[in-house]
Structure formats: C-alpha cells, structure tokens
Design a protein around this motif. Structure first.
Motif, PDB file in Angstrom:
ATOM      1  N   ALA A   1       0.833  -1.204   0.000  1.00 31.67           N
ATOM      2  CA  ALA A   1       0.000   0.000   0.000  1.00 31.67           C
ATOM      3  C   ALA A   1       0.866   1.252   0.000  1.00 31.67           C
ATOM      4  O   ALA A   1       0.591   2.227  -0.708  1.00 31.67           O
ATOM      5  CB  ALA A   1      -0.918  -0.008   1.216  1.00 31.67           C
ATOM      6  N   ILE A   2       1.958   1.231   0.791  1.00 34.82           N
ATOM      7  CA  ILE A   2       2.858   2.394   0.824  1.00 34.82           C
ATOM      8  C   ILE A   2       3.475   2.618  -0.556  1.00 34.82           C
ATOM      9  O   ILE A   2       3.576   3.753  -1.038  1.00 34.82           O
ATOM     10  CB  ILE A   2       3.952   2.173   1.894  1.00 34.82           C
ATOM     11  CG1 ILE A   2       3.322   2.261   3.289  1.00 34.82           C
ATOM     12  CG2 ILE A   2       5.065   3.206   1.750  1.00 34.82           C
ATOM     13  CD1 ILE A   2       4.258   1.836   4.405  1.00 34.82           C
ATOM     14  N   CYS A   3       3.890   1.537  -1.213  1.00 29.75           N
ATOM     15  CA  CYS A   3       4.474   1.657  -2.548  1.00 29.75           C
ATOM     16  C   CYS A   3       3.463   2.249  -3.530  1.00 29.75           C
ATOM     17  O   CYS A   3       3.798   3.119  -4.337  1.00 29.75           O
ATOM     18  CB  CYS A   3       4.942   0.288  -3.048  1.00 29.75           C
ATOM     19  SG  CYS A   3       6.466  -0.257  -2.270  1.00 29.75           S
ATOM     20  N   VAL A   4       2.221   1.771  -3.473  1.00 34.32           N
ATOM     21  CA  VAL A   4       1.191   2.276  -4.389  1.00 34.32           C
ATOM     22  C   VAL A   4       0.973   3.765  -4.162  1.00 34.32           C
ATOM     23  O   VAL A   4       0.921   4.550  -5.096  1.00 34.32           O
ATOM     24  CB  VAL A   4      -0.124   1.479  -4.202  1.00 34.32           C
ATOM     25  CG1 VAL A   4      -1.267   2.184  -4.920  1.00 34.32           C
ATOM     26  CG2 VAL A   4       0.045   0.067  -4.737  1.00 34.32           C
ATOM     27  N   VAL A   5       0.871   4.172  -2.881  1.00 35.06           N
ATOM     28  CA  VAL A   5       0.676   5.593  -2.570  1.00 35.06           C
ATOM     29  C   VAL A   5       1.851   6.414  -3.091  1.00 35.06           C
ATOM     30  O   VAL A   5       1.684   7.493  -3.659  1.00 35.06           O
ATOM     31  CB  VAL A   5       0.485   5.782  -1.052  1.00 35.06           C
ATOM     32  CG1 VAL A   5       0.552   7.262  -0.685  1.00 35.06           C
ATOM     33  CG2 VAL A   5      -0.843   5.192  -0.611  1.00 35.06           C
ATOM     34  N   GLY A   6       3.073   5.888  -2.916  1.00 43.16           N
ATOM     35  CA  GLY A   6       4.255   6.595  -3.405  1.00 43.16           C
ATOM     36  C   GLY A   6       4.231   6.762  -4.911  1.00 43.16           C
ATOM     37  O   GLY A   6       4.491   7.846  -5.425  1.00 43.16           O
ATOM     38  N   PHE A   7       3.886   5.692  -5.636  1.00 40.87           N
ATOM     39  CA  PHE A   7       3.824   5.776  -7.090  1.00 40.87           C
ATOM     40  C   PHE A   7       2.759   6.765  -7.542  1.00 40.87           C
ATOM     41  O   PHE A   7       2.974   7.579  -8.449  1.00 40.87           O
ATOM     42  CB  PHE A   7       3.521   4.399  -7.688  1.00 40.87           C
ATOM     43  CG  PHE A   7       4.742   3.546  -7.864  1.00 40.87           C
ATOM     44  CD1 PHE A   7       5.793   3.976  -8.663  1.00 40.87           C
ATOM     45  CD2 PHE A   7       4.842   2.326  -7.230  1.00 40.87           C
ATOM     46  CE1 PHE A   7       6.925   3.209  -8.826  1.00 40.87           C
ATOM     47  CE2 PHE A   7       5.973   1.538  -7.380  1.00 40.87           C
ATOM     48  CZ  PHE A   7       7.023   1.976  -8.173  1.00 40.87           C
TER      49      PHE A   7
END
Ligand SMILES: [Zn+2]
Length: 74
Positions: A17-23
């Motif tokens: 989820a953190i990666c998706v938000v970052g992208f």
C-alpha cells in the motif's frame, strides 16, 4: 493459516500500500507539475495585448478588444 503467516501477509500488504501511494503521488506530481506548461502565447494584432490560452485552441480572442489572433510560435 497461522499467526506468523498472517503477520507476514499484513506486513506485505502494508508495504504494498505504501508503494502504491508513493507511485500515485509521484505520478501526480509529474503530471500536474507546472501549472500550464503548454499554454500558447498570443499577441493581439490590433491592440498589442499579450496573453496566453490553452494549447488546444488554434485561435484565441483578445481579452482586451475581442480580435481573433494566431498563436506566437517560438
Ligand atoms: Zn486586442
């Protein structure tokens, strides 16, 4: 499914989820970076007023006198 597996799954989901938000935020920052990078610049042939309009318009009406003008090409 036991507790360690659930914990690993939870951590993996959180990291994902953190990666998706970052992208998404990075994509938005690039996409909406400069306010209007492709605005066209127009210079009125009648009154000399210089103004900008959207890139998708071929001719724009002068906001001062109403004359239609061609965009300036750089
Ligand atoms: Zn004008």
């Amino acid at each position: 499914m036991n507790i360690p597996h659930l914990l690993a799954l939870y951590v993996a989901l959180a990291l994902g989820a953190i990666c998706v938000v970052g992208f998404v935020s990075e994509f938005r920052r690039r996409h909406f970076g400069p306010a209007h990078p492709e605005d066209r610049v127009f210079r009125c042939g009648k009154c000399g007023f210089v103004y900008t309009d959207d890139a998708d318009v071929d001719r724009s009406r002068c906001t001062q006198c109403g004359k239609l003008n061609e965009p300036i090409e750089f």
